[in-house]
Scaffold this motif. Structure first.
Motif, mmCIF file in Angstrom:
data_model
loop_
_atom_site.group_PDB
_atom_site.id
_atom_site.type_symbol
_atom_site.label_atom_id
_atom_site.label_comp_id
_atom_site.label_asym_id
_atom_site.label_seq_id
_atom_site.Cartn_x
_atom_site.Cartn_y
_atom_site.Cartn_z
ATOM 1 N N MET A 1 -11.718 8.833 -14.673
ATOM 2 C CA MET A 1 -12.042 9.212 -13.298
ATOM 3 C C MET A 1 -11.512 8.143 -12.361
ATOM 4 O O MET A 1 -11.450 6.962 -12.720
ATOM 5 C CB MET A 1 -13.559 9.346 -13.103
ATOM 6 N N PHE A 2 -11.136 8.578 -11.180
ATOM 7 C CA PHE A 2 -10.588 7.648 -10.190
ATOM 8 C C PHE A 2 -11.400 7.763 -8.916
ATOM 9 O O PHE A 2 -11.582 8.853 -8.376
ATOM 10 C CB PHE A 2 -9.119 7.955 -9.902
ATOM 11 N N GLY B 1 0.816 -1.206 0.000
ATOM 12 C CA GLY B 1 0.000 0.000 0.000
ATOM 13 C C GLY B 1 0.851 1.258 0.000
ATOM 14 O O GLY B 1 2.059 1.227 -0.283
ATOM 15 N N GLY B 2 0.200 2.375 0.366
ATOM 16 C CA GLY B 2 0.857 3.673 0.302
ATOM 17 C C GLY B 2 2.051 3.822 1.223
ATOM 18 O O GLY B 2 2.945 4.635 0.949
ATOM 19 N N LEU C 1 -2.672 8.424 -1.762
ATOM 20 C CA LEU C 1 -1.719 8.861 -2.782
ATOM 21 C C LEU C 1 -2.336 8.802 -4.176
ATOM 22 O O LEU C 1 -2.014 9.607 -5.041
ATOM 23 C CB LEU C 1 -0.461 7.984 -2.739
ATOM 24 N N ASN C 2 -3.251 7.852 -4.375
ATOM 25 C CA ASN C 2 -3.792 7.682 -5.723
ATOM 26 C C ASN C 2 -4.541 8.892 -6.235
ATOM 27 O O ASN C 2 -4.583 9.134 -7.449
ATOM 28 C CB ASN C 2 -4.680 6.436 -5.781
ATOM 29 N N GLN C 3 -5.156 9.665 -5.336
ATOM 30 C CA GLN C 3 -5.828 10.866 -5.825
ATOM 31 C C GLN C 3 -4.812 11.852 -6.399
ATOM 32 O O GLN C 3 -5.084 12.563 -7.370
ATOM 33 C CB GLN C 3 -6.679 11.520 -4.720
ATOM 34 N N ILE D 1 -10.709 2.174 -9.946
ATOM 35 C CA ILE D 1 -10.343 2.166 -8.537
ATOM 36 C C ILE D 1 -9.194 1.182 -8.351
ATOM 37 O O ILE D 1 -9.174 0.107 -8.957
ATOM 38 C CB ILE D 1 -11.546 1.797 -7.638
ATOM 39 N N ILE D 2 -8.225 1.579 -7.544
ATOM 40 C CA ILE D 2 -7.120 0.703 -7.130
ATOM 41 C C ILE D 2 -7.068 0.774 -5.614
ATOM 42 O O ILE D 2 -6.812 1.848 -5.053
ATOM 43 C CB ILE D 2 -5.763 1.160 -7.698
ATOM 44 N N SER D 3 -7.342 -0.343 -4.941
ATOM 45 C CA SER D 3 -7.318 -0.289 -3.480
ATOM 46 C C SER D 3 -7.432 -1.690 -2.916
ATOM 47 O O SER D 3 -7.764 -2.644 -3.634
ATOM 48 C CB SER D 3 -8.474 0.570 -2.934
ATOM 49 N N ARG D 4 -7.158 -1.788 -1.632
ATOM 50 C CA ARG D 4 -7.499 -3.020 -0.918
ATOM 51 C C ARG D 4 -9.016 -3.177 -0.951
ATOM 52 O O ARG D 4 -9.758 -2.198 -0.851
ATOM 53 C CB ARG D 4 -7.010 -2.964 0.534
#
Length: 475
Positions: free
Chosen positions: A368-369, A17-18, A380-382, A295-298
């Motif tokens: 769009m994210f 992750g971040g 961080l992804n934003q 979307i990228i995330s847990r």
């Protein structure tokens, strides 16, 4: 000034992750501020051995569980700052970075080994900067060492909170054989009948930092304090919120080697080719006029998947593609799979961690994210998204609130869209608002430009950390 950085994960060696992004970027950034920085990290199984150089330190002595253990340490310059990777296969040669019953033992060993390595190298740190609950072990150990070990008597500690929810809890009966038998140390670990490595770090550190200004406030409240708000209020004079930066050596659409075509704020033509490439990678029709929401995330409720799940039908009714990358709770993995199965030409899913290239390709190709987080210490992804002309849709919490500004068409300002109420309805409203402006090319171009020119780079954040280190040394 000498600063030793300790983290359980770090780019480019291992990432979940971040935290890994920040742990990799900050040592490099402060070195540009005349700080002598080194990183000490576990040598995880996931590491690409080609990143290591030929220098190996053999037989570093580590006192562990009543014995002297000789441990090998590899070196690397791949992170932009000297890195020492501690090789302990029984602890770190595993498929995942976390998720084992002995995680507390694994990272207690890492903390002990890191401090032992500094002594072995005769590299006397002014500051030891440790991160999240695994960093609680070396933080509290260094406090004890200052009382009897001249090598560390002038060293100070900074402890950074990246996510207060992960507290490193374990059976307090293990404290003795982990080397924390002192009554004061044991008291500092104790939390609601368990031992918490995070609480130990919060108690023992000379200064505390967290990863955004708003999150520093939020974690002092009962709503987001996860049972430690009282402690953070007690130590608020030692707590500083510093919003993370972005490493633009890595996240830069003008030079990114992972994407189909490079582009810039003044020439976005390459972004269209990146969109085409992304659709191909996920087996979706090359309908370039149709917006991509990504979307990228847990895959956990914290990241807002409990809001996304009831909106599956409504999102597709907007005419959008939806692309998701991540791994996590079985409930949400099953949801994404069933969503893809029901709409294979509209929904693309990659379950798991595919490495950095796919994350870059999603950031570059999406329109769009989505980050509808229940809470988000920084995010961080934003900021990656904004750099790549991909417009963020976020909930106003933590670092998301600090870094994303609602678009105001009348004044032409704003770099994204954010909502406040944690509800599916509020999220859907913002998705529809973003899609409305997506249909107005001039306004959409303004939003993209506002995000792409925003400076979220590390130099400003790095200077704030250097200022913090200097204040700690004056304590």
């Amino acid at each position: 000034m000498r600063v030793a950085f300790l983290s359980s994960e770090v780019v480019p060696f291992a990432k979940t992750g971040g935290l890994a992004d920040v742990a990799g970027a900050l040592p490099k950034a402060v070195r540009n501020r005349d700080v002598d920085a080194v990183g000490l990290w576990p040598l995880h199984q996931q590491l690409d051995r080609s990143l290591l150089n030929d220098n190996v330190i053999e037989d570093v002595p580590i006192e562990w569980r009543g014995h002297t253990r000789l441990t090998r340490v590899f070196q690397s310059d791949a992170a932009g700052a000297p890195a020492y990777l501690i090789d302990a296969p029984e602890y770190f040669s595993r498929p995942s970075v976390y998720g084992y019953r002995d995680d507390h033992e694994r990272f207690a060993f890492f903390g002990r080994a890191a401090l032992s390595l500094l002594r072995h190298l005769d590299w006397q740190p002014d500051i030891v900067h440790a991160n999240d609950w695994p960093g609680g072990f070396p933080t509290i150990e260094l406090r004890a060492r200052r009382r009897f070990d001249p090598f560390f008597e002038n060293s100070r500690t900074v402890f950074s909170i990246h996510n207060l929810a992960y507290q490193g809890r374990f059976d307090p009966g293990d404290l003795w054989w982990l080397g924390f038998g002192d009554q004061r140390d044991q008291n500092d670990f104790m939390l609601d009948g368990t031992a918490s490595a995070l609480k130990a770090g919060l108690m023992a550190a000379d200064a505390l930092s967290t990863v955004s200004r708003r999150y520093a406030f939020e974690i002092q409240t009962t709503q987001q304090g996860h049972g430690l708000d009282w402690l953070l209020r007690m130590r608020r004079d030692r707590l500083l919120g510093i919003t993370n930066g972005v490493d633009y050596d890595i996240w830069n659409p003008e030079t990114d080697p992972h994407i189909a075509a490079n582009f810039s704020v003044n020439d976005l033509s390459g972004k269209q080719e990146c969109k085409r490439d992304l659709l191909r990678r996920f087996g979706l029709p090359e309908e370039l006029g149709r917006p991509i929401i990504a979307i990228i995330s847990r895959l956990v409720a914290q990241k807002g998947y409990d809001l996304i799940q009831p909106l599956a039908k409504a999102i597709l009714e907007t005419g959008s593609f939806f692309i998701a990358l991540g791994t996590g709770a079985q409930e949400y993995e099953d949801f994404l799979q069933s969503w893809h199965d029901a709409a294979p030409r509209r929904v693309g899913v990659y379950k798991g961690y595919a490495g950095e290239p796919l994350a870059h390709q999603i950031e570059a190709g999406a329109d769009m994210f989505l980050m509808p987080s229940q809470y988000e210490p920084c995010g961080l992804n934003q900021m990656y998204s904004m750099r790549y002309g991909t417009v963020p849709i976020v909930r106003a919490t933590g670092g998301l609130d600090d870094t994303v500004e609602n678009f105001d068409q009348r004044r032409g300002i704003g770099n994204g869209f954010k909502f406040h109420d944690y509800s599916a309805g509020a999220l859907l409203e913002k998705i529809r608002e973003a899609l409305y402006f997506y249909g107005k090319p001039q306004a959409w171009r303004a939003i993209q430009r506002n995000g792409m020119v925003q400076d979220n780079s590390w130099p400003t954040a790095a200077q704030k950390y250097v200022d913090l280190y200097e204040r700690v040394l004056r304590l």
